[in-house]
Design a protein around this motif. Structure first.
Motif, short mmCIF file in Angstrom:
data_model
loop_
_atom_site.label_atom_id
_atom_site.label_comp_id
_atom_site.label_asym_id
_atom_site.label_seq_id
_atom_site.Cartn_x
_atom_site.Cartn_y
_atom_site.Cartn_z
N THR A 79 -73.18 -37.93 43.22
CA THR A 79 -73.39 -39.37 43.09
C THR A 79 -72.07 -40.10 43.20
OG1 THR A 79 -74.29 -41.12 41.66
CG2 THR A 79 -73.26 -39.25 40.57
N GLY A 80 -72.11 -41.30 43.71
CA GLY A 80 -70.88 -42.03 43.96
C GLY A 80 -70.44 -42.94 42.83
N TYR A 81 -71.23 -43.05 41.77
CA TYR A 81 -70.83 -43.94 40.68
C TYR A 81 -71.32 -43.42 39.34
CZ TYR A 81 -75.62 -45.73 41.26
OH TYR A 81 -76.97 -45.83 41.36
N ASP A 82 -70.64 -43.81 38.30
CA ASP A 82 -70.97 -43.35 36.96
C ASP A 82 -72.25 -44.03 36.47
OD1 ASP A 82 -70.64 -41.85 34.74
OD2 ASP A 82 -68.83 -42.85 34.01
N ARG A 83 -73.01 -43.29 35.71
CA ARG A 83 -74.28 -43.80 35.20
C ARG A 83 -74.20 -44.02 33.69
NH1 ARG A 83 -78.33 -43.11 39.47
NH2 ARG A 83 -77.17 -42.18 41.19
N GLN A 84 -75.08 -44.89 33.20
CA GLN A 84 -75.12 -45.11 31.76
C GLN A 84 -75.59 -43.86 31.03
OE1 GLN A 84 -77.58 -48.41 30.62
NE2 GLN A 84 -77.10 -48.23 28.43
N TYR A 85 -76.49 -43.12 31.69
CA TYR A 85 -77.00 -41.88 31.12
C TYR A 85 -76.68 -40.73 32.07
CZ TYR A 85 -79.59 -45.29 28.38
OH TYR A 85 -79.94 -46.36 27.59
N GLY A 86 -76.61 -39.55 31.52
CA GLY A 86 -76.32 -38.40 32.35
C GLY A 86 -74.88 -37.94 32.18
N PRO A 87 -74.50 -36.82 32.80
CA PRO A 87 -73.16 -36.26 32.65
C PRO A 87 -72.08 -37.16 33.21
CG PRO A 87 -74.70 -34.67 33.61
CD PRO A 87 -75.36 -36.01 33.65
N ALA A 88 -70.86 -37.00 32.70
CA ALA A 88 -69.71 -37.75 33.23
C ALA A 88 -69.37 -37.24 34.63
CB ALA A 88 -68.52 -37.58 32.30
N LEU A 89 -68.73 -38.11 35.41
CA LEU A 89 -68.36 -37.75 36.77
C LEU A 89 -67.22 -36.75 36.80
CD1 LEU A 89 -68.48 -41.12 38.76
CD2 LEU A 89 -70.07 -39.21 38.90
N THR A 90 -67.31 -35.80 37.72
CA THR A 90 -66.26 -34.81 37.97
C THR A 90 -65.93 -34.86 39.45
OG1 THR A 90 -67.08 -33.34 36.22
CG2 THR A 90 -65.67 -32.35 37.89
N PRO A 91 -64.66 -34.92 39.85
CA PRO A 91 -64.32 -34.87 41.27
C PRO A 91 -64.90 -33.61 41.91
CG PRO A 91 -62.40 -35.48 39.99
CD PRO A 91 -63.44 -35.07 39.01
N VAL A 92 -65.38 -33.72 43.13
CA VAL A 92 -66.10 -32.61 43.76
C VAL A 92 -65.18 -31.39 43.92
CG1 VAL A 92 -65.63 -33.30 46.15
CG2 VAL A 92 -67.70 -32.00 45.61
N ALA A 133 -71.02 -34.73 40.23
CA ALA A 133 -69.83 -34.57 41.06
C ALA A 133 -69.71 -35.75 42.01
CB ALA A 133 -69.89 -33.26 41.85
N ALA A 134 -68.50 -36.24 42.15
CA ALA A 134 -68.26 -37.41 43.01
C ALA A 134 -67.22 -37.08 44.07
CB ALA A 134 -67.78 -38.59 42.17
N ILE A 135 -67.43 -37.59 45.27
CA ILE A 135 -66.47 -37.45 46.36
C ILE A 135 -65.56 -38.66 46.33
CG2 ILE A 135 -66.20 -37.36 48.87
CD1 ILE A 135 -69.00 -36.03 48.94
N PRO A 136 -64.26 -38.49 46.10
CA PRO A 136 -63.35 -39.63 46.08
C PRO A 136 -63.41 -40.38 47.41
CG PRO A 136 -62.26 -37.68 45.23
CD PRO A 136 -63.55 -37.22 45.83
N ALA A 137 -63.68 -41.66 47.35
CA ALA A 137 -63.80 -42.48 48.55
C ALA A 137 -63.19 -43.85 48.29
CB ALA A 137 -65.26 -42.61 48.96
N ASP A 138 -62.91 -44.55 49.34
CA ASP A 138 -62.38 -45.90 49.23
C ASP A 138 -63.42 -46.80 48.55
OD1 ASP A 138 -61.45 -48.52 49.62
OD2 ASP A 138 -60.60 -48.05 51.58
N PRO A 139 -63.08 -47.44 47.45
CA PRO A 139 -64.04 -48.30 46.76
C PRO A 139 -64.62 -49.39 47.65
CG PRO A 139 -62.12 -47.92 45.38
CD PRO A 139 -61.78 -47.37 46.73
N ALA A 140 -63.88 -49.76 48.68
CA ALA A 140 -64.38 -50.80 49.59
C ALA A 140 -65.47 -50.27 50.51
CB ALA A 140 -63.23 -51.37 50.42
N SER A 141 -65.55 -48.92 50.66
CA SER A 141 -66.57 -48.32 51.52
C SER A 141 -66.92 -46.94 50.98
CB SER A 141 -66.07 -48.23 52.97
OG SER A 141 -67.06 -47.71 53.83
N PRO A 142 -67.61 -46.87 49.85
CA PRO A 142 -67.82 -45.59 49.17
C PRO A 142 -69.00 -44.77 49.67
CG PRO A 142 -68.74 -47.36 47.86
CD PRO A 142 -68.13 -48.01 49.07
N SER A 143 -69.84 -45.36 50.53
CA SER A 143 -71.07 -44.68 50.93
C SER A 143 -70.84 -43.69 52.06
CB SER A 143 -72.12 -45.71 51.36
OG SER A 143 -73.32 -45.07 51.77
N LEU A 144 -71.35 -42.46 51.89
CA LEU A 144 -71.26 -41.43 52.91
C LEU A 144 -72.64 -41.06 53.42
CD1 LEU A 144 -68.66 -38.89 51.47
CD2 LEU A 144 -68.42 -40.16 53.59
N ASN A 145 -72.72 -40.69 54.68
CA ASN A 145 -73.94 -40.13 55.23
C ASN A 145 -74.32 -38.87 54.46
OD1 ASN A 145 -74.79 -37.79 57.32
ND2 ASN A 145 -75.86 -39.68 57.83
#
Length: 262
Positions: A79-92, A133-145
């Motif tokens: 997932t690309g963003y932190d959620r209110q519920y669920g595990p904390a983000l970890t870099p992929v 797990a999150a893939i570090p991406a530019d906050p201005a364009s965080p969406s990946l195919n």
């Protein structure tokens, strides 16, 4: 190691995901409730899978994520963003390293789980996973195919496994293809430098009265390359051609050996 796609809408992404995981050495692809039920034979999926059609054909389809996770001990939700519920983000990358360390210690499978193209993973899907797990991406364009995300996760997992097994950087056979080349001797390298200087002078680039550090730069360049015996022979052949063109050298060997030039 499982790679699970939740409700993919485009068969081409499933085919691309099959290709992505196979190139990194994985084969277990799961598909949860796809929009196209016959995705395994869909022309777009087959086209995008290319040499990985076997992984596409062998993929398993499930009606729910819970079903796809049966037998999994730890699942990473991509997932690309932190959620209110669920595990904390970890870099992929960190997720891959942790997973590689866990594989020998746990029973059951590990999985990377990916959401639908439209909106990613739902909160309900994420709560079925043990980590995010999150893939570090530019906050201005965080969406990946979707398939791009699968490729990155598979790559990081493969790199982590290679590192954990003491084989970091040994993925490709071609990395050792020059190891059998006989290294050039110090004497032959010095001979080449002399030949190089003559060639540069012959073509008008080097003026011995104003050398401009040409030979110093030459030494710096070639000292980085680890010259082999064959490479020295190649470079000296080029130098010889610059000093005296081939048309002028025809018959010279015969003349030196006492023969007559035709």
């Amino acid at each position: 190691m499982r790679f699970i796609l939740c409700e993919p809408g485009h068969p081409g992404n499933i085919g691309s995901a099959a290709r992505a995981i196979k190139t990194m050495g994985f084969r277990d692809l799961r598909v949860v409730c796809p929009r196209i039920r016959e995705y395994r034979t869909d022309p777009e999926a087959v086209a995008y899978a290319t040499s990985s059609v076997d992984v596409l054909e062998a993929s398993r389809m499930h009606e729910t994520l819970a079903e796809a996770l049966e037998g999994v001990t730890f699942a990473w939700a991509l997932t690309g963003y932190d959620r209110q519920y669920g595990p904390a983000l970890t870099p992929v990358r960190e997720a891959g390293m942790k997973s590689a360390a866990w594989l020998d210690q746990m029973e059951g499978d590990l999985a990377f789980v990916f959401g639908t193209e439209r909106s990613g993973m739902t909160n309900e899907e994420i709560l079925l996973c043990q980590g995010c797990a999150a893939i570090p991406a530019d906050p201005a364009s965080p969406s990946l195919n979707l398939a791009q995300s699968v490729q990155i996760a598979a790559y990081e997992m493969q790199m982590a496994l290679l590192s954990a097994s003491g084989h970091e950087g040994e993925l490709y056979d071609w990395q050792g293809r020059f190891e059998g080349d006989e290294p050039a001797t110090a004497e032959s390298i010095e001979g080449f430098y002399g030949h190089w200087e003559q060639a540069m002078e012959a073509c008008g680039y080097h003026n011995p009265e104003n050398p401009r550090h040409l030979m110093d730069m030459t030494r710096r360049i070639f000292s980085r390359s680890g010259l082999s015996k064959n490479e020295i022979a190649l470079m000296r052949g080029i130098c010889a051609a610059i000093i005296r063109p081939k048309s002028e050298r025809i018959g010279m060997k015969r003349a030196k050996n006492g023969g007559e030039k035709a």
